[in-house]
Design a protein around this motif. Structure first.
Motif, PDB file in Angstrom:
ATOM      1  N   GLU A   1       1.773   3.153  -7.845  1.00  0.00           N
ATOM      2  CA  GLU A   1       1.351   4.381  -7.478  1.00  0.00           C
ATOM      3  C   GLU A   1       0.670   4.579  -5.976  1.00  0.00           C
ATOM      4  OE1 GLU A   1      -0.493   7.650  -8.569  1.00  0.00           O
ATOM      5  OE2 GLU A   1       0.982   6.323  -9.506  1.00  0.00           O
ATOM      6  N   TYR A   2       0.555   3.088  -5.537  1.00  0.00           N
ATOM      7  CA  TYR A   2      -0.759   3.294  -4.060  1.00  0.00           C
ATOM      8  C   TYR A   2       0.391   2.720  -2.972  1.00  0.00           C
ATOM      9  CZ  TYR A   2      -4.150   4.675  -7.415  1.00  0.00           C
ATOM     10  OH  TYR A   2      -5.051   5.587  -8.424  1.00  0.00           O
ATOM     11  N   GLY A   3       0.972   2.362  -2.957  1.00  0.00           N
ATOM     12  CA  GLY A   3       1.691   1.831  -1.755  1.00  0.00           C
ATOM     13  C   GLY A   3       1.216   0.161  -1.283  1.00  0.00           C
ATOM     14  N   SER A   4      -0.074  -0.426  -2.021  1.00  0.00           N
ATOM     15  CA  SER A   4      -0.679  -1.802  -2.087  1.00  0.00           C
ATOM     16  C   SER A   4      -1.481  -1.924  -2.900  1.00  0.00           C
ATOM     17  CB  SER A   4      -0.927  -1.062  -0.101  1.00  0.00           C
ATOM     18  OG  SER A   4      -1.999  -2.647   0.542  1.00  0.00           O
ATOM     19  N   THR A   5      -2.232  -3.130  -2.397  1.00  0.00           N
ATOM     20  CA  THR A   5      -3.100  -3.386  -3.108  1.00  0.00           C
ATOM     21  C   THR A   5      -4.208  -3.324  -2.304  1.00  0.00           C
ATOM     22  OG1 THR A   5      -2.513  -5.414  -2.920  1.00  0.00           O
ATOM     23  CG2 THR A   5      -2.295  -4.807  -5.216  1.00  0.00           C
ATOM     24  N   ARG A   6      -4.187  -2.908  -1.590  1.00  0.00           N
ATOM     25  CA  ARG A   6      -5.506  -2.930  -0.433  1.00  0.00           C
ATOM     26  C   ARG A   6      -6.222  -2.025  -0.207  1.00  0.00           C
ATOM     27  NH1 ARG A   6      -1.775  -5.990   3.611  1.00  0.00           N
ATOM     28  NH2 ARG A   6      -2.480  -8.586   3.701  1.00  0.00           N
ATOM     29  N   CYS A   7      -7.717  -2.363  -0.394  1.00  0.00           N
ATOM     30  CA  CYS A   7      -8.621  -1.245  -0.324  1.00  0.00           C
ATOM     31  C   CYS A   7      -7.811  -0.402   1.444  1.00  0.00           C
ATOM     32  CB  CYS A   7     -10.248  -1.580  -0.269  1.00  0.00           C
ATOM     33  SG  CYS A   7     -10.979  -0.978   0.145  1.00  0.00           S
ATOM     34  N   ARG A   8      -8.039  -0.467   2.393  1.00  0.00           N
ATOM     35  CA  ARG A   8      -7.691   0.267   3.203  1.00  0.00           C
ATOM     36  C   ARG A   8      -6.240   1.050   3.344  1.00  0.00           C
ATOM     37  NH1 ARG A   8      -6.155  -4.708   5.972  1.00  0.00           N
ATOM     38  NH2 ARG A   8      -8.337  -5.345   6.401  1.00  0.00           N
ATOM     39  N   ASP A   9      -5.559   0.086   2.522  1.00  0.00           N
ATOM     40  CA  ASP A   9      -3.881   0.782   2.491  1.00  0.00           C
ATOM     41  C   ASP A   9      -4.357   1.912   1.256  1.00  0.00           C
ATOM     42  OD1 ASP A   9      -2.819  -0.486   4.515  1.00  0.00           O
ATOM     43  OD2 ASP A   9      -2.146  -2.155   3.263  1.00  0.00           O
ATOM     44  N   ILE A  10      -5.089   1.383   0.162  1.00  0.00           N
ATOM     45  CA  ILE A  10      -5.699   3.188  -0.815  1.00  0.00           C
ATOM     46  C   ILE A  10      -6.218   4.032  -0.439  1.00  0.00           C
ATOM     47  CG2 ILE A  10      -6.619   2.747  -3.410  1.00  0.00           C
ATOM     48  CD1 ILE A  10      -5.787   0.144  -3.340  1.00  0.00           C
ATOM     49  N   ILE A  11      -7.333   3.474   0.407  1.00  0.00           N
ATOM     50  CA  ILE A  11      -7.849   4.602   0.464  1.00  0.00           C
ATOM     51  C   ILE A  11      -7.921   5.962   1.941  1.00  0.00           C
ATOM     52  CG2 ILE A  11      -9.850   5.182   2.184  1.00  0.00           C
ATOM     53  CD1 ILE A  11     -11.079   2.994   1.382  1.00  0.00           C
ATOM     54  N   ALA A  12      -6.681   5.583   2.983  1.00  0.00           N
ATOM     55  CA  ALA A  12      -5.033   5.489   4.020  1.00  0.00           C
ATOM     56  C   ALA A  12      -4.652   6.900   2.183  1.00  0.00           C
ATOM     57  CB  ALA A  12      -4.989   4.880   4.250  1.00  0.00           C
ATOM     58  N   HIS A  13      -3.515   6.173   1.439  1.00  0.00           N
ATOM     59  CA  HIS A  13      -2.989   6.658   0.248  1.00  0.00           C
ATOM     60  C   HIS A  13      -3.649   7.396   0.090  1.00  0.00           C
ATOM     61  CE1 HIS A  13       0.540   7.145  -2.295  1.00  0.00           C
ATOM     62  NE2 HIS A  13      -0.703   7.167  -3.220  1.00  0.00           N
ATOM     63  N   VAL A  14      -5.052   7.735  -0.365  1.00  0.00           N
ATOM     64  CA  VAL A  14      -5.696   9.009  -1.668  1.00  0.00           C
ATOM     65  C   VAL A  14      -6.456  10.098  -0.446  1.00  0.00           C
ATOM     66  CG1 VAL A  14      -5.771   7.359  -3.629  1.00  0.00           C
ATOM     67  CG2 VAL A  14      -7.297   7.679  -1.752  1.00  0.00           C
TER      68      VAL A  14
ATOM     69  N   GLY B   1     -16.506  11.392   3.488  1.00  0.00           N
ATOM     70  CA  GLY B   1     -15.403  11.117   1.860  1.00  0.00           C
ATOM     71  C   GLY B   1     -14.890  10.955   1.423  1.00  0.00           C
ATOM     72  N   GLY B   2     -14.510   9.729   2.111  1.00  0.00           N
ATOM     73  CA  GLY B   2     -12.842   9.028   1.554  1.00  0.00           C
ATOM     74  C   GLY B   2     -13.555   8.316   0.227  1.00  0.00           C
ATOM     75  N   LEU B   3     -14.751   7.427  -0.291  1.00  0.00           N
ATOM     76  CA  LEU B   3     -15.243   6.634  -1.667  1.00  0.00           C
ATOM     77  C   LEU B   3     -15.172   7.788  -2.620  1.00  0.00           C
ATOM     78  CD1 LEU B   3     -17.884   4.433   0.312  1.00  0.00           C
ATOM     79  CD2 LEU B   3     -15.189   4.462   0.430  1.00  0.00           C
ATOM     80  N   ASN B   4     -15.463   8.973  -2.082  1.00  0.00           N
ATOM     81  CA  ASN B   4     -15.156   9.890  -3.731  1.00  0.00           C
ATOM     82  C   ASN B   4     -13.654   9.864  -3.667  1.00  0.00           C
ATOM     83  OD1 ASN B   4     -17.221  10.622  -2.496  1.00  0.00           O
ATOM     84  ND2 ASN B   4     -16.587  12.745  -1.788  1.00  0.00           N
ATOM     85  N   HIS B   5     -13.072   9.404  -3.653  1.00  0.00           N
ATOM     86  CA  HIS B   5     -12.230   8.912  -4.360  1.00  0.00           C
ATOM     87  C   HIS B   5     -12.180   7.937  -4.685  1.00  0.00           C
ATOM     88  CE1 HIS B   5      -9.685  12.147  -1.999  1.00  0.00           C
ATOM     89  NE2 HIS B   5     -10.416  11.678  -1.383  1.00  0.00           N
TER      90      HIS B   5
END
Length: 191
Positions: free
Chosen positions: A134-147, A167-171
């Motif tokens: 779904e997100y390309g990774s399990t890493r927080c920084r990668d998931i934030i970049a994806h969303v 607003g990145g943490l809103n995701h």
């Protein structure tokens, strides 16, 4: 001292298993609580729990684990406190706290009382694979970049301030919901 190479995933799984095994040691195997009738009702209950707990705890790991704990009656005691440092593994952009918390919940459901059985390995690998798909990774920084479609440098707790300001943490709540859905489906396969 001789060191052994290991993969990031093996390290996180081993460290999580140790930490949460220690925190939960002595508890009886978790029982699935009296559940709503359908997965949709379970997911709705979890959505309400996330909406309640995320503003209070402000961490993906604790919010996610609380939703699993209340849904499946994990009786995990102090595990919630242990998860305070798990968002991005100590807020360094590493493994997403929702991923860590779901892995803990899955392990608490699948593992028996006999150490070393590793009954949760396959369900945990399945969970991680679905998150990665779904997100390309399990890493927080990668998931934030994806969303967010924006790459952030996240290497220390202060870096999250910039992400939050943008607003990145809103995701994060949407990621938590998705992780809970995957974990719930895997947990219900066991029940």
């Amino acid at each position: 001292m001789k060191t052994r190479k290991t993969s990031r995933r093996k390290f996180i799984c081993s460290a999580s298993a140790f930490a949460f095994g220690t925190a939960a040691y002595g508890y009886a195997s978790p029982l699935v609580a009296e559940q709503p009738q359908s997965i949709e009702e379970i997911l709705k209950k979890q959505e309400d729990l996330v909406n309640t707990y995320f503003p209070i705890y402000e961490t993906c790991s604790q919010t996610t684990f609380l939703a699993l704990n209340e849904t499946f009656n994990l009786k995990a005691g102090d595990t919630l406190k242990a998860l305070a440092s798990f968002p991005g593994i100590a807020f360094r952009g590493e493994t997403c706290g929702a991923v860590s918390a779901c892995l803990c919940g899955i392990a608490l459901i699948y593992e028996g009382d006999i150490p070393g059985n590793k009954l949760s390995n396959i369900p945990c690998v399945t969970f991680c694979s679905k998150i990665e798909n779904e997100y390309g990774s399990t890493r927080c920084r990668d998931i934030i970049a994806h969303v967010t479609n924006k790459k952030y440098t996240i290497q220390k707790p202060e870096d999250y301030t910039m992400v939050a300001r943008d607003g990145g943490l809103n995701h994060c709540k949407a990621v938590i919901h998705h992780a809970l859905k995957i974990a719930t489906e895997i947990i219900l396969e066991k029940a």
